[in-house]
Design an enzyme around this catalytic site. Sequence first.
Site: not given
Ligand code: 4NP
Length: 154
Positions: A8, A11, A13-15, A125
């Site tokens: 994702c 790294n 939240c989703r992954s 997201d």
């Molecule tokens: P992820 O979510 O891609 O599912 O881990 C996010 C975590 C952090 C950010 C964006 C998306 N960020 O912009 O810091």
Amino acid sequence: MIKILFVCLGNICRSPMADAVFEQHVTNANLDFDIKIDSAGTGSWHLGEKPDSRAILMAAKRGYDLSKLRARQVCAQDFIEFDYILVMDESNYEDLKSLSPVKYQSKLNYFMSFAPHFKQLNIPDPYLDDRFEQVLNMVEAASQGLLDHLCNKA
Ligand code: 4NP
């Protein structure tokens, strides 16, 4: 041994949720020795951090342990090492497509392609809008679909 990498943006939240949920499915199917799982982000903001506390909490409510995971960024070796590189959304897909050597691009796929009944390739997201429960529902469905796919191939 089949090697699966979930990707994702951050790294955190989703992954990581995909990593832990699919790991649990693999353990339940007694396939731990046959399938290696990891996760990574396309971005570098959260390197070395634990998953988002909301992701840890929501996953724990369903019996998944994210607490030992730490964020890392996708690297060139990943395209060689992993058999399946499964992304959470279109921007992850486009980012990895531009990073990947052409000969490895066929390893790229959307994780949600293993849950076609959702008719939705993008896992939203949840970082800003808190949709962790929706993400978990999608990740659980795709995990079961991926496991079925791998078992049918074996
Ligand atoms: P992820 O979510 O891609 O599912 O881990 C996010 C975590 C952090 C950010 C964006 C998306 N960020 O912009 O810091």
